[in-house]
Scaffold this motif. Structure first.
Motif: not given
Length: 845
Positions: A820-830
């Protein structure tokens, strides 16, 4: 392939049929009433048998009318019991010890008490052993030297008689008849791999240096499609030399805690089970067992001298049935020590055995054994410095050409059995049989992806068909020459066609080997010229497969921004035996956008489309991987993980105007990879790298961070980053993954039975883009790519680093891993997602 030898062998394992006569029971010591592990139970005069494993319990069955059952074990008198044919019966056996025992240990019956270290004489004794470890190790002497003879053998266990009698197998009857029914009573062993080696070892304490000189080496292998040197390296890694005085012991590519490690009282339970006398010397028999049976720990016996040195005089290390170790039904290591003139002991013989299989109870599988004998010990006898200088491992030029008299003299007490002696001749004969060659060709094709036609080989067939959003359906055919064509000259070519973009891609290369060896095997020394036209995802360097492999065609999201790359390259590569290497190169490189990717800038305030960008680039790469061990595949090589770091330094410089080059720039990149071992707490992998680009360039020449839009998990990629999402002209990055190897799951009841293994990881990039390379400030540079709505899809990393983390479960069905991978930053990128599920498969112990 990393484990192709074992994958092929294990697929041949079959489950034995049930029989009519069933006998079960326990085997105990007649004096102590303790269960005895690894007692051989067999029908006298046959090859049918089993053993009591680590539990002291047995179960044996047969359809024949045998009336006797034999029980035998080292240190005990053999027992023969009468049985009733055709019946299901229980027989418990008590065995008498053969050694002379003293009445120094008294066992009191009574209320069972909880085990504890405090006031435990067994623990106090093992602490004395720990306190005296350093004086008992070889390294305590200023100088030590000895000869080391080793024999490594793998065999099929109980090959089916029906299989050997089939018409297809008749040409191999001579081979199947060469079975060993004495080494493991009750089991028939058919040897398929045999290696012998004689090594002279010199050790010097100050300055510390261990030097090994291989004086003789010979081996034969029934499987001839894999890299023989790589398989040999991996097998010796599995069956590493065992030093009980080390805190950790590497076996089966895992780290086991020694029963006399500094932390042993924390993880083991110890019991004084006997006091014996050998050659007039009194010593204690100390039993030990893991506190948690799933952890990577041993159980067994240690014999400790009571002469003030507390030396290990003999030891038996084995694994229990619950251990979180794949594919191994049972493993044991027997260590024997001999006395030095100063009263201390040195290791004289090591015998490691392992039983591999697809299940725990099967009668068939693979048996492997490595025996090492240490001879001609010489203590504190200094040699000239020239003896210790140079590489740590030296192989004499005639090592592979030693004759029969050399081996007869070298084996000493470890003479080959008649069966083992026949292995060399039989496997050599096997290689000449046409039917065997055809079978190996089929297996080679499946395992490696290449089909050999003598001087050339076709493949890899895994890339024959693939698809993507730009090329559509893609077909590729290729091949290369082999050493049968030439050991100096090598040619390689392929052609590929995409039906959607209607373009033909190709590669043509020619190489010259300076060391008259294959250009695909260590140590490399060659010069190579290459012409290539290929479609490529910008910034992508797939670390575990070729980019046009079929399974990588399945990606998430839109993947329609490609580059057509045309290369003219010249490379010189030189590797040294100490695993330092350097390469020099020149590349004329033209990049043309494809799919929805365009090169657009502004000229006099007006949009301008640029057809391509060309660079002429010189490069220098330095790499150092001390003590590196490799497994070489047909398409790539794999470094066997170890505690030693791998260092890379890469420098590239492009010159404007040279062969049409459009830009001047310099790029410096450094990278370090290292594995850290934490004993029972598992291990961690760390990769750090940094890069700085000098000069003004458009985005295709910047560092395009390696994303992964497939559904597989890749340690060296960012698994929730989109292709071409981030670019930098300077950055620092780190990837960290911690694998406790089941240490925590082993403490949870349900997960303990599943034998899953936990994994946790974190990845980060911190970097940026200088103003001179920002197209928003310099419109003459190519604008960042946009989607169909004109929204930018490529960004820079500003003050906030890119971060993603993962938690995973490995060893699912012994092969699969889910993260299970989670992205923490730059979530507003399209087109980004915060969470993702990634999978992978890997064969490991």
């Amino acid at each position: 392939m990393k484990y192709s030898l074992f994958a092929f062998i294990l697929l041949l394992s079959v489950t034995a049929k049930g029989q009519n006569t069933i006998v079960s029971g326990t085997v105990t010591d007649a004096q102590t009433n303790q269960l005895i592990p690894f007692v051989t139970v067999s029908f006298p005069g046959t090859s049918i048998g089993t053993n009591t494993g680590t539990s002291g319990k047995y179960r044996i069955e047969t359809g024949k009318t045998y009336t006797q059952l034999k029980f035998s074990s080292v240190g005990y008198k053999s027992v023969i019991r009468t049985i009733i044919a055709g019946k299901d019966q229980v027989i418990h056996v008590r065995m008498q010890a053969e050694v002379q025992t003293l009445a120094d240990v008294t066992i009191h019956a009574g209320k069972k008490t909880r085990y504890r270290n405090k006031d435990n004489p067994a623990v106090e004794l093992i602490r004395q052993v720990i306190a005296h470890k350093e004086e008992n190790r070889m390294q305590s002497y200023d100088y030590t030297e000895y000869k080391q003879y080793e024999k490594l053998e793998f065999s099929f266990i109980n090959v089916s008689e029906k299989l050997t009698q089939r018409k297809l197998m008749r040409p191999y009857k001579f081979y199947f008849d060469n079975k060993d029914t004495t080494s493991m009573p009750g089991k028939a062993l058919l040897p398929v791999y045999l290696e012998e080696k004689l090594t002279q070892t010199y050790y010097r304490k100050q300055p510390e240096k261990t030097k090994k000189i291989v004086e003789g080496e010979k081996k034969v292998n029934i499987i001839n499609f894999v890299d023989e040197e790589g398989v040999n390296t991996y097998l010796n890694r599995m069956y590493a030399e065992v030093d009980i005085y080390s805190n950790n012991i590497f076996l089966m590519t895992n780290q086991f805690l020694s029963p006399i490690s500094d932390a042993a009282p924390t993880f083991y339970k110890f019991f004084i089970t006997d006091t014996i006398e050998v050659d007039g010397k009194k010593m204690v028999e100390l039993s030990f067992t893991p506190r948690n049976g799933n952890d990577l720990l041993f159980e067994g016996l240690i014999f400790i001298t009571l002469d003030g040195h507390y030396s290990v005089q003999k030891a038996r290390l084995s694994t229990n049935k619950n251990i979180n170790l794949n594919w191994v039904r049972g493993m044991s290591v027997d260590l024997t020590y001999e006395k030095n003139p100063d009263g201390r002991y040195h290791l004289s013989k090591s015998d490691m055995k392992a039983d591999f299989g697809l299940n725990k109870n099967g009668q068939r599988g693979i048996f492997g054994e490595r025996t090492i004998s240490y001879q001609n010990y010489l203590i504190n006898h200094p040699r000239p410095d020239s003896i210790y200088d140079g590489d740590q491992l030296v192989i004499k030029k005639n090592a592979l050409k030693q004759g029969s008299q050399f081996w007869s003299d070298s084996r000493g007490r470890d003479t080959l059995t008649k069966i083992e002696a026949g292995v060399y001749k039989n496997i050599d004969t096997l290689q000449t049989i046409p039917a065997y060659k055809r079978t190996m060709d089929i297996i080679t094709l499946v395992a490696t992806g290449f089909k050999s036609f003598g001087p050339i080989e076709m493949g890899p067939f895994g890339t024959f068909y693939s698809f993507n959003d730009v090329e559509g359906n893609r077909f590729r055919v290729g091949g290369r020459t082999t050493t049968a064509f030439s050991t100096r000259y090598y040619l390689e070519a392929y052609g590929a066609y995409g039906f959607k973009d209607d373009k033909f891609k190709y590669l043509l290369s020619a190489a010259y080997s300076f060391n008259n060896k294959s250009i695909y095997k260590f140590p490399l020394s060659y010069i190579k010229a290459t012409v290539q036209y290929e479609a490529k995802i910008p910034g992508e360097e797939i670390s575990f497969a070729q980019q046009d492999a079929l399974f990588l065609s399945f990606t998430r999201g839109v993947n329609d921004k490609f580059l057509y790359n045309q290369y003219y390259k010249l490379d010189y590569v030189n590797e040294f035996e100490n695993h330092f290497s350097y390469s020099l190169g020149f590349k004329s490189w033209r990049q043309t956008p494809a799919g929805s990717l365009y090169f657009v800038n502004e000229v006099n305030g007006m949009p301008n489309s640029v057809h391509d960008v060309t660079t002429s680039e010189f490069s220098l790469n330095l790499r150092y991987a001390p003590h590196e061990q490799l497994v070489q595949g047909k398409q790539y090589r794999i470094t066997i993980p170890s505690k030693y770091p791998i260092l890379n330094l890469d420098y590239r410089q492009s010159i404007k105007g040279l062969f049409g080059g459009d830009y001047n720039y310099k790029n410096l990149l450094g990278r370090l990879d290292k594995r850290f071992y934490f004993s029972q707490l598992g291990y961690a992998d760390l990769s750090v790298q940094g890069s700085y680009l000098f000069g003004q360039v458009p985005f295709p020449l910047l560092s395009i961070h390696q994303a992964n839009q497939t559904y597989t998990y890749d340690f060296h990629s960012y698994n929730l980053m989109n292709f071409l999402e981030f670019v930098s002209d300077h950055y620092a990055a780190a990837q960290f993954e911690y694998t406790p190897n089941g240490f925590f799951f082993n403490k949870i009841p349900l997960l303990k039975k599943l034998k899953w293994r936990e994994v946790v990881g974190i990845k980060a990039i911190y970097g940026g883009l200088r103003d001179e390379n920002n197209p928003a400030l310099h419109p003459s540079l190519f604008q960042f790519p946009t989607d169909q709505n004109g929204i930018s899809e490529t960004y820079t990393i500003n003050k906030t680093p890119y971060l993603e983390g993962s938690v995973g479960i490995g060893n699912i069905f012994k092969v699969f891993r889910i993260d299970l991978v989670e992205r923490f930053t730059y979530l507003d990128n399209p087109h980004t997602t915060r969470f993702g599920i990634r999978g992978s498969a890997w064969f490991d112990f």
